[in-house]
Every structure is written in structure tokens, then in C-alpha cells.
Design an enzyme around this catalytic site. Structure first.
Site, PDB file in Angstrom:
ATOM      1  N   ALA A  86       0.776  -1.242   0.000  1.00 43.63           N
ATOM      2  CA  ALA A  86       0.000   0.000   0.000  1.00 43.63           C
ATOM      3  C   ALA A  86       0.810   1.297   0.000  1.00 43.63           C
ATOM      4  CB  ALA A  86      -0.932   0.013   1.200  1.00 43.63           C
ATOM      5  N   ALA A  87       1.987   1.278   0.607  1.00 43.61           N
ATOM      6  CA  ALA A  87       2.713   2.537   0.812  1.00 43.61           C
ATOM      7  C   ALA A  87       3.337   3.053  -0.490  1.00 43.61           C
ATOM      8  CB  ALA A  87       3.812   2.329   1.854  1.00 43.61           C
ATOM      9  N   PRO A  88       3.364   4.374  -0.711  1.00 45.23           N
ATOM     10  CA  PRO A  88       2.956   5.457   0.200  1.00 45.23           C
ATOM     11  C   PRO A  88       1.476   5.823   0.154  1.00 45.23           C
ATOM     12  CG  PRO A  88       3.944   6.383  -1.764  1.00 45.23           C
ATOM     13  CD  PRO A  88       3.999   4.895  -1.938  1.00 45.23           C
ATOM     14  N   GLY A 144      -0.862   5.902  -2.602  1.00 41.33           N
ATOM     15  CA  GLY A 144      -1.510   6.471  -3.791  1.00 41.33           C
ATOM     16  C   GLY A 144      -2.783   5.716  -4.134  1.00 41.33           C
ATOM     17  N   LYS A 145      -2.654   4.415  -4.278  1.00 40.31           N
ATOM     18  CA  LYS A 145      -3.829   3.640  -4.710  1.00 40.31           C
ATOM     19  C   LYS A 145      -4.795   3.422  -3.556  1.00 40.31           C
ATOM     20  CE  LYS A 145      -1.040   1.921  -8.417  1.00 40.31           C
ATOM     21  NZ  LYS A 145       0.288   2.258  -7.826  1.00 40.31           N
ATOM     22  N   ASP A 153       1.810  -2.815   4.348  1.00 38.31           N
ATOM     23  CA  ASP A 153       3.095  -2.674   3.663  1.00 38.31           C
ATOM     24  C   ASP A 153       4.181  -3.174   4.604  1.00 38.31           C
ATOM     25  OD1 ASP A 153       4.056  -0.976   0.983  1.00 38.31           O
ATOM     26  OD2 ASP A 153       5.634  -1.240   2.484  1.00 38.31           O
ATOM     27  N   ASP A 167       0.222  -4.504  -5.889  1.00 36.63           N
ATOM     28  CA  ASP A 167       0.997  -3.501  -6.634  1.00 36.63           C
ATOM     29  C   ASP A 167       2.436  -3.678  -6.155  1.00 36.63           C
ATOM     30  OD1 ASP A 167       1.354  -1.231  -8.297  1.00 36.63           O
ATOM     31  OD2 ASP A 167       1.216   0.119  -6.588  1.00 36.63           O
ATOM     32  N   CYS A 207       4.844  -1.329 -12.653  1.00 32.63           N
ATOM     33  CA  CYS A 207       5.358  -0.248 -13.491  1.00 32.63           C
ATOM     34  C   CYS A 207       6.584  -0.755 -14.231  1.00 32.63           C
ATOM     35  CB  CYS A 207       5.693   0.969 -12.635  1.00 32.63           C
ATOM     36  SG  CYS A 207       6.778   0.555 -11.275  1.00 32.63           S
TER      37      CYS A 207
HETATM   38  N1  SAH Z   1       0.667   0.885  -4.081  1.00 35.46           N
HETATM   39  C1  SAH Z   1       1.583   1.951  -3.710  1.00 35.46           C
HETATM   40  C2  SAH Z   1       2.979   1.719  -4.299  1.00 35.46           C
HETATM   41  C3  SAH Z   1       3.576   0.393  -3.915  1.00 35.46           C
HETATM   42  S1  SAH Z   1       5.296   0.228  -4.289  1.00 35.46           S
HETATM   43  C4  SAH Z   1       0.982   3.275  -4.172  1.00 35.46           C
HETATM   44  O1  SAH Z   1       0.138   3.298  -5.065  1.00 35.46           O
HETATM   45  O2  SAH Z   1       1.333   4.315  -3.602  1.00 35.46           O
HETATM   46  C5  SAH Z   1       5.576  -1.379  -3.672  1.00 35.46           C
HETATM   47  C6  SAH Z   1       5.475  -1.500  -2.181  1.00 35.46           C
HETATM   48  O3  SAH Z   1       5.589  -2.881  -1.826  1.00 35.46           O
HETATM   49  C7  SAH Z   1       6.614  -0.802  -1.408  1.00 35.46           C
HETATM   50  O4  SAH Z   1       6.062   0.185  -0.571  1.00 35.46           O
HETATM   51  C8  SAH Z   1       7.249  -1.920  -0.569  1.00 35.46           C
HETATM   52  O5  SAH Z   1       7.579  -1.500   0.744  1.00 35.46           O
HETATM   53  C9  SAH Z   1       6.133  -2.951  -0.530  1.00 35.46           C
HETATM   54  N2  SAH Z   1       6.562  -4.337  -0.257  1.00 35.46           N
HETATM   55  C10 SAH Z   1       7.663  -4.981  -0.708  1.00 35.46           C
HETATM   56  N3  SAH Z   1       7.695  -6.243  -0.239  1.00 35.46           N
HETATM   57  C11 SAH Z   1       6.596  -6.399   0.542  1.00 35.46           C
HETATM   58  C12 SAH Z   1       6.083  -7.467   1.316  1.00 35.46           C
HETATM   59  N4  SAH Z   1       6.715  -8.639   1.353  1.00 35.46           N
HETATM   60  N5  SAH Z   1       4.931  -7.284   1.988  1.00 35.46           N
HETATM   61  C13 SAH Z   1       4.291  -6.079   1.936  1.00 35.46           C
HETATM   62  N6  SAH Z   1       4.724  -5.038   1.221  1.00 35.46           N
HETATM   63  C14 SAH Z   1       5.861  -5.181   0.518  1.00 35.46           C
END
Ligand code: SAH
Length: 406
Positions: A217-219, A221-222, A240, A289, A339
């Protein structure tokens, strides 16, 4: 005597963008050489439109546009997505030369390239002669000039100072609007998000009362788009793995006025079925994502990618898909987005999902392409930088079949 060093053969597709030979050969199965070149050439530049998503919980797109235009800010509505507005990106500009230079790290250089000031933590090295008020060029680690500006510090101050502006940018190669300095940003009236990323929210199509899990989820956006499209009435679980990024998510969603409209936890969601058994078989929609090889992210001036990285990312991404299957109710929906470009992280992962029992739900989006593999030509969505003037992106939608039909 056998040598213990392995020679890594790399191919430079365009200036600054290298692939190891294996990945190059792999991608040539899907793209012509010319197309790969056009792809990486466009990755070096920002898209010509800088997109934001209007926070429709707080303001209508028309109202936000009106108030920006009243201050003579150039802003336009997207042709198709009602909550999407865009600002024109200017450039390339001719950057004047200065006698002195400041070397920035890659991340900082890429922001300066599109008009940001250079902050002290991003400085790698400064000409010893630099005095506060001097004209300088900001240089990227590969030697390219990013901008012309004025130094805000003396070179001998730089080691003892941790924060603040090092160089105020006056002319950069590209100029993006400084949306984060707008008062509407502070007021939480919009979120800066690329157009393809905004389509992900629309593909999820969140409804009030649905239980929705965002596995990466982080940061935020979605996650925040999901909240806004369900008018704050869905039960949104944001997860996250990164604690720091979760803090950022909480800040972002708070700025958007969404406190209390979601739940958030730091979790490695590859084990969510074990850690949160209450969610198993009880979720309406899941968004994955995941981390990916990021080959669609723009602008990026230089990068090296390897086949090993693509393979390990693909395997990592499949672990989320496996857990999503367990969380979803029969009839539940999975949306998967990245992406990046390699089919191993995209269409091949959709094929993997199908092997678990998921069914593909056909989607299409205006001004985007279909899948790269013929089986998915009309069912999944791809954005290409050199064709659609967006970041590179992939979106697919799947359904866990209803038991009655099994
Ligand atoms: N969906 C977010 C962007 C996600 S980027 C948006 O729209 O803003 C991918 C994210 O996956 C990163 O924040 C990373 O910390 C997280 N991530 C990586 N491995 C993970 C795991 N094993 N479990 C949960 N989150 C994970």
C-alpha cells in the site's frame, strides 16, 4: 587456472541504459531492437503531462481547476478520467554553463533534472571553490548537466550541514510544475499520481461496504484512490512491509482527510493468510501492486537491469498472488499492477494466477494497449512510454470463481 571472476556482458541500448545480455535477448523476443531503443530513449525524459488526482472527497475537479487557473496556473482535465488533471511539462531547455559544479546523487539529480532544487543530503561533492551565491551547474553521477542554479551554501559548510537547499535551481533540462508547493496540495485537494496508476483505482471499482485489501500500500496512492472512489464507505485494509513507508502513508492519507477511513498495519503480506487468519476467505477485492524492476519509471537517466533481477522479482510477486487467492471470497476480485515491462513480471504472472484457479476478467482503458502475449491481447492493459507518453505500466483483473460454478 579457472578464473573466479565472471564477465558480465552488458548491452547499452541508449545512452545510460544498460541490460545484461540475457535480459536483452529475452526482451528481443517481444520487442524489435528499434522499439527497445525508442522505449529507453523515452524513459530518459519525463512524460509531457504531469498528472494529479483530485481528492473528490474534498473538491470537484472543476472547482480545483478553476482555483488553480485563477492564479494563472496552466492545468487541464484528462480526456477520459474525470478525477485526473494534468499540468504541461516544459523542455528540453538549454541549460547555461557555469564555471563551478555540484555533483548530485542519482535520485537527487533526477529531481533537479525536472526542476527541483538540490537539497543538501543529495550532494555527493561540490567544487571546493563554491561560495554562497555562486552560479553552478548541477551534475548527475554520469556527468550529464541537470541544471543551472545558485548555490545557497559555501562548499566547506556542506559537510557540517544536514538539511536545507544546497542549490536553488534556475534553469533545468525539464520543468515540471512544483505541485507540492501549491497550497491546494497542503490542503489535501489532490495527490500527484501518474495516469496509469490512476486507472488502477478505476479497474478495482471499489464499492461501499466491500472489504478491500491493499497488499503493497505505501505510500498510499492507490489506497487513497480506493477510499475516495468508495466514498470512504469500503472497509479498506492497507498493508506494507516497510515501517518508514507506512509512516509516509499515514501522513499522506491524513493530508487527504482520510484518517479513520482505513486500517493500516506493517506486515510482510506474503504471510498474511497466516498472520491474519480472520481475513482468509473473507475479502471482496485485493490489490497487488508489488515491487518490480521499475523499468517503466520516468524520468530515469541511467540504469542497469539484469535477467536475474527480473526472475527473482517475478518469483517474489507470485507469492502475493498465492496469498490473494486464500484471502478472497469466492467471486472476489484481484487487481494486479506493475510499473515495468518484462512479461515475466506481468502476463506470465497472470498465467500463474490462472494456474491457481483465477479467471481473467477482460479490461480495457482508453489510449492504452493490450497484452504483449497473444493470449492476453484483449484482456489486460499496457501503457508504453514511447507510444502513450506515460510511464510504462501493466494492469490486469482476475476473479476467484464463484463456488456455485466450480
Ligand atoms: N501501491 C503503492 C505503491 C507500492 S510500491 C501506491 O500506489 O502508492 C511497492 C510497495 O511494496 C513498497 O512500498 C514496498 O515496501 C512494498 N513491499 C515490498 N515487499 C513487501 C512485502 N513482502 N509485503 C508487503 N509489502 C511489501
Amino acid at each position: 587456472m579457472a578464473s573466479s571472476t565472471t564477465v558480465r556482458k552488458e548491452v547499452e541500448i541508449v545512452k545510460g541504459h544498460r541490460l545484461d545480455y540475457q535480459l536483452y535477448k529475452y526482451l528481443l523476443q517481444y520487442f524489435s531492437e528499434g522499439e527497445l531503443e525508442r522505449f529507453f530513449e523515452s524513459i530518459r525524459k519525463p512524460p509531457s503531462r504531469y498528472y494529479v488526482r483530485v481528492n473528490t472527497l474534498r473538491v470537484s475537479p472543476e472547482e480545483l481547476m478553476r482555483s488553480l487557473r485563477e492564479r494563472s496556473i496552466d492545468v487541464y482535465p484528462d480526456e477520459y478520467l474525470p478525477e485526473a488533471l494534468w499540468f504541461p511539462v516544459k523542455g528540453p531547455n538549454r541549460v547555461p554553463s557555469a564555471r563551478k559544479y555540484v555533483l548530485a546523487d542519482k535520485r537527487a539529480a533526477e529531481s533537479v533534472y525536472v526542476g527541483a532544487n538540490l537539497y543538501i543530503p543529495g550532494v555527493v561533492r561540490m567544487d571546493e571553490e563554491v561560495r554562497k551565491g555562486d552560479e553552478v551547474n548541477v551534475i548527475a553521477p554520469n556527468g550529464e548537466v541537470m541544471a543551472f542554479g545558485i548555490s545557497e551554501v559555501d562548499s566547506d559548510e556542506i559537510r557540517s550541514t544536514r538539511r536545507g537547499i544546497a542549490v536553488k535551481t534556475l534553469v533545468s533540462v525539464y520543468e515540471m510544475p512544483k505541485v507540492r508547493e501549491m497550497r491546494e496540495y497542503e490542503q489535501g485537494l489532490f495527490y500527484d499520481q501518474s495516469l496509469p496508476a490512476q486507472w488502477v483505482g478505476r479497474v478495482i471499482d471499489p464499492r461501499p461496504n466491500e472489504v478491500i485489501v491493499d497488499m503493497n500500500a505505501a505510500p498510499g496512492g492507490k489506497t487513497s484512490h480506493i477510499i475516495q472512489l468508495s466514498e470512504g464507505k469500503a472497509v479498506v485494509h492497507a498493508f506494507d512491509r516497510s515501517e518508514g513507508k507506512v509512516r509516509e502513508l499515514i501522513e499522506v492519507l491524513s493530508r487527504l482527510g482520510m484518517d479513520g477511513l482505513y486500517r493500516v498495519e506493517v506486515r510482510d503480506t506474503r504471510y498474511l493468510d497466516v498472520d491474519r487468519p480472520d481475513l482468509v476467505n473473507s475479502v471482496d477485492k485485493v490489490l497487488i501492486d508489488p515491487p518490480c524492476t521499475d523499468m517503466g519509471v520516468r524520468p530515469r537517466l541511467f540504469d542497469v537491469k539484469t535477467m536475474d533481477l527480473v526472475i527473482s522479482m517475478s518469483n517474489y510477486q507470485r507469492q502475493f498472488i498465492k496469498v490473494a487467492w486464500k484471502l478472497l471470497k469466492p467471486g472476489g476480485v484481484l487487481v494486479y499492477s506493475t510499473c515495468t515491462i518484462p512479461p515475466l513480471e506481468n502476463e506470465d504472472n497472470i498465467a500463474y494466477a490462472e494456474s491457481l484457479g483465477f479467471e481473467v476478467v477482460n479490461i480495457s482503458v482508453p489510449n492504452a494497449s493490450g497484452g504483449l502475449i497473444s493470449k492476453y491481447r484483449d484482456s489486460v492493459v499496457r501503457f508504453y512510454p514511447h507510444i502513450h507518453d506515460t510511464p510504462g505500466f501493466f494492469i490486469a483483473k482476475l476473479r476467484k470463481p464463484d463456488q456455485r460454478r466450480q
